[in-house]
Design a protein around this motif. Structure first.
Motif, PDB file in Angstrom:
ATOM      1  N   ASP A   1      35.541 -12.591  60.666  1.00  0.00           N
ATOM      2  CA  ASP A   1      34.306 -13.121  60.096  1.00  0.00           C
ATOM      3  C   ASP A   1      34.313 -14.644  59.985  1.00  0.00           C
ATOM      4  OD1 ASP A   1      36.108 -13.502  58.040  1.00  0.00           O
ATOM      5  OD2 ASP A   1      34.843 -12.645  56.476  1.00  0.00           O
TER       6      ASP A   1
ATOM      7  N   HIS B   1      32.724 -18.246  56.288  1.00  0.00           N
ATOM      8  CA  HIS B   1      32.902 -16.814  56.523  1.00  0.00           C
ATOM      9  C   HIS B   1      31.544 -16.127  56.546  1.00  0.00           C
ATOM     10  CE1 HIS B   1      37.220 -17.084  56.218  1.00  0.00           C
ATOM     11  NE2 HIS B   1      36.991 -17.977  55.266  1.00  0.00           N
TER      12      HIS B   1
ATOM     13  N   ALA C   1      29.601 -13.387  55.664  1.00  0.00           N
ATOM     14  CA  ALA C   1      29.756 -12.339  54.662  1.00  0.00           C
ATOM     15  C   ALA C   1      28.993 -11.078  55.024  1.00  0.00           C
ATOM     16  CB  ALA C   1      29.308 -12.853  53.302  1.00  0.00           C
ATOM     17  N   GLY C   2      28.016 -11.195  55.908  1.00  0.00           N
ATOM     18  CA  GLY C   2      27.265 -10.026  56.330  1.00  0.00           C
ATOM     19  C   GLY C   2      26.120 -10.438  57.234  1.00  0.00           C
TER      20      GLY C   2
ATOM     21  N   THR D   1      24.481 -13.809  55.829  1.00  0.00           N
ATOM     22  CA  THR D   1      24.988 -14.620  54.726  1.00  0.00           C
ATOM     23  C   THR D   1      26.258 -15.315  55.172  1.00  0.00           C
ATOM     24  OG1 THR D   1      24.058 -13.095  53.114  1.00  0.00           O
ATOM     25  CG2 THR D   1      25.760 -14.605  52.316  1.00  0.00           C
TER      26      THR D   1
ATOM     27  N   ASP E   1      29.282 -17.862  53.759  1.00  0.00           N
ATOM     28  CA  ASP E   1      29.946 -18.430  52.586  1.00  0.00           C
ATOM     29  C   ASP E   1      30.906 -19.513  53.041  1.00  0.00           C
ATOM     30  OD1 ASP E   1      28.643 -16.614  50.935  1.00  0.00           O
ATOM     31  OD2 ASP E   1      30.312 -15.188  50.952  1.00  0.00           O
TER      32      ASP E   1
ATOM     33  N   THR F   1      30.817 -25.610  47.279  1.00  0.00           N
ATOM     34  CA  THR F   1      30.788 -24.199  47.655  1.00  0.00           C
ATOM     35  C   THR F   1      29.344 -23.818  47.967  1.00  0.00           C
ATOM     36  OG1 THR F   1      30.572 -23.492  45.355  1.00  0.00           O
ATOM     37  CG2 THR F   1      32.797 -23.543  46.269  1.00  0.00           C
TER      38      THR F   1
ATOM     39  N   SER G   1      26.834 -20.413  49.341  1.00  0.00           N
ATOM     40  CA  SER G   1      26.547 -19.070  49.821  1.00  0.00           C
ATOM     41  C   SER G   1      25.106 -19.133  50.310  1.00  0.00           C
ATOM     42  CB  SER G   1      26.696 -18.038  48.707  1.00  0.00           C
ATOM     43  OG  SER G   1      26.437 -16.739  49.224  1.00  0.00           O
TER      44      SER G   1
ATOM     45  N   ARG H   1      22.005 -17.601  52.510  1.00  0.00           N
ATOM     46  CA  ARG H   1      21.417 -16.393  53.089  1.00  0.00           C
ATOM     47  C   ARG H   1      20.239 -16.812  53.962  1.00  0.00           C
ATOM     48  NH1 ARG H   1      22.301 -11.145  52.497  1.00  0.00           N
ATOM     49  NH2 ARG H   1      20.602  -9.674  52.657  1.00  0.00           N
TER      50      ARG H   1
END
Length: 171
Positions: free
Chosen positions: A100, A122, A124-125, A132, A134, A161, A163, A165
């Motif tokens: 990923d 990464h 995430a999905g 997503t 991250d 950081t 995240s 989407r």
């Protein structure tokens, strides 16, 4: 986890995305944390899986939960939000690695100063409805003209950081 990513254009979903920072102050004894509430962006995934795009933060939207500190961070000592209202990260390349992992290369612009930044994010999905990403990386705030450091209280790197989407455009 290995996931496939649909080609085409993607738009950042601000309601489902966060960009935050943290920095140790007071000689490493206190960690200041904040989140940018104004986040926009988008990008394009090519057939070979590579991607380009931009993420933009409203500098004045940084919220640390302390109004006086937030006002100072928005001032010319730090982000200078009145003169430089946006912080941008222009993704020049995002390439899938093993699993990923995604190597992201781009230019971060803060206070009108642009610097190259590369980090591993990464995935995430991902499915047809959303993907997503991250990430966590560090920056040296002094490289962007934020050298305010009363009594040497603020040394070291700032950790960012995110995240993020994304949804396909037209979805």
């Amino acid at each position: 986890m290995t996931v496939a990513v649909q080609t085409g254009t993607w738009q950042l979903d601000p309601a489902a995305s966060t960009v935050a920072l943290r920095h140790k102050t007071f000689w490493g004894l206190v960690t200041v944390k904040g989140t940018f509430t104004g986040v926009t962006g988008g990008g394009e995934v090519q057939a070979d899986g590579s991607a380009t795009g931009t993420v933009t933060l409203e500098a004045a939207s940084l919220d640390t939960g302390h109004a006086k500190r937030d006002t100072h961070l928005r001032s010319a000592d730090f982000f200078d939000a009145a003169e430089h209202p946006e912080i941008t990260f222009a993704v020049r390349a995002a390439e899938r690695l093993d699993g990923d992992a995604v190597r992201v290369t781009g230019r971060l612009t803060v206070r009108g100063v642009s610097k190259p930044v590369t980090f591993t994010a990464h995935l995430a999905g991902a499915d047809g409805d959303a993907l997503t990403l991250d990430a966590e990386f560090t920056v040296d705030r002094e490289q962007f003209g934020m050298g305010w450091n009363q009594l040497g209280m603020m040394r070291g790197l700032t950790t960012v950081t995110a995240s993020l989407r994304f949804r396909p455009t037209g979805a």
